[in-house]
Design an enzyme around this catalytic site. Structure first.
Site, PDB file in Angstrom:
ATOM      1  N   GLN A 107       1.254  -1.406  -0.468  1.00 50.10           N
ATOM      2  CA  GLN A 107       0.202  -0.214   0.003  1.00 50.10           C
ATOM      3  C   GLN A 107       0.731   1.257  -0.112  1.00 50.10           C
ATOM      4  OE1 GLN A 107      -2.092  -0.927   3.400  1.00 50.10           O
ATOM      5  NE2 GLN A 107      -1.349   0.579   4.818  1.00 50.10           N
ATOM      6  N   ALA A 108       0.248   2.011  -0.343  1.00 49.37           N
ATOM      7  CA  ALA A 108       0.957   3.426  -0.784  1.00 49.37           C
ATOM      8  C   ALA A 108      -0.582   4.841  -0.762  1.00 49.37           C
ATOM      9  CB  ALA A 108       1.509   4.237  -2.122  1.00 49.37           C
ATOM     10  N   TYR A 109       0.334   5.902  -0.341  1.00 46.39           N
ATOM     11  CA  TYR A 109      -0.345   7.042   0.195  1.00 46.39           C
ATOM     12  C   TYR A 109      -0.506   8.103  -0.867  1.00 46.39           C
ATOM     13  CZ  TYR A 109      -1.329   4.493   4.413  1.00 46.39           C
ATOM     14  OH  TYR A 109      -1.512   2.841   4.521  1.00 46.39           O
ATOM     15  N   LEU A 110      -1.584   8.477  -0.887  1.00 47.44           N
ATOM     16  CA  LEU A 110      -1.622   9.600  -2.725  1.00 47.44           C
ATOM     17  C   LEU A 110      -1.532  10.907  -1.256  1.00 47.44           C
ATOM     18  CD1 LEU A 110      -4.119   7.579  -5.080  1.00 47.44           C
ATOM     19  CD2 LEU A 110      -1.860   7.952  -4.777  1.00 47.44           C
TER      20      LEU A 110
ATOM     21  N   ASP B 112       3.313   9.012  -2.319  1.00 43.22           N
ATOM     22  CA  ASP B 112       4.097   9.906  -1.721  1.00 43.22           C
ATOM     23  C   ASP B 112       5.018   8.888  -0.976  1.00 43.22           C
ATOM     24  OD1 ASP B 112       3.484  12.755  -2.355  1.00 43.22           O
ATOM     25  OD2 ASP B 112       2.018  13.493  -1.656  1.00 43.22           O
TER      26      ASP B 112
END
Length: 151
Positions: free
Chosen positions: A26-29, A76
């Site tokens: 998972q990654a965060y916008l 990000d």
């Protein structure tokens, strides 16, 4: 509404590795509010989470792999990877621990989360001894925060 408690785990329960697990990336916008993309095995999601620590709104929208990969490039911070094991909560057939064993930059970090039907039930919950420290209200182990730190 998502209502959950989160615990730092320093000595996980014996035998957890033999249980089935899901691979999560998972990654965060965005982190305020939280907007993340997640791959969970062969499923893909865009998730919105409102502000909050123990209780907050959460919406999951399905993505296809192409959309996920496109959005992943726009994230990000760092991509988090972990194995998620589902463990029963002793004496509570209505509850399940999600035991997250991190890989990559956070190799060795283990967190356990439990989701509840009400805030009252969440506050009254007594975790087992293998839950070393309750980190629900500190926010220091929120995944969105970990993704923005160096690991």
């Amino acid at each position: 509404m998502e209502i959950e408690r989160k615990f730092l785990v320093t000595a996980p329960p014996k035998g957890y590795e033999a249980r089935p697990f899901r691979m999560i990336e998972q990654a965060y916008l965005c982190t305020e509010p939280v907007v993340r993309v997640r791959r969970e095995d062969d499923s893909f999601y865009l998730t919105y989470k409102s502000r909050g620590l123990m209780a907050r709104e959460e919406y999951n929208l399905p993505l296809d792999e192409r959309a996920y990969l496109h959005l992943l490039k726009k994230a990000d911070g760092q991509v988090l990877t972990k194995k998620r094991y589902l463990l029963p909560v002793e004496g509570r057939p209505d509850l399940t621990f999600e035991l997250d064993v991190f890989e990559g930059a956070y190799q060795g970090l283990i967190l356990a989360e439990v989701e509840f039907a009400s805030e009252e039930d969440a506050v009254a919950f007594t975790p087992p001894e293998w839950c070393a420290r309750d980190v629900t209200w500190s926010g220091e182990y929120q995944n969105s925060r970990l993704a923005m730190e160096k690991g």
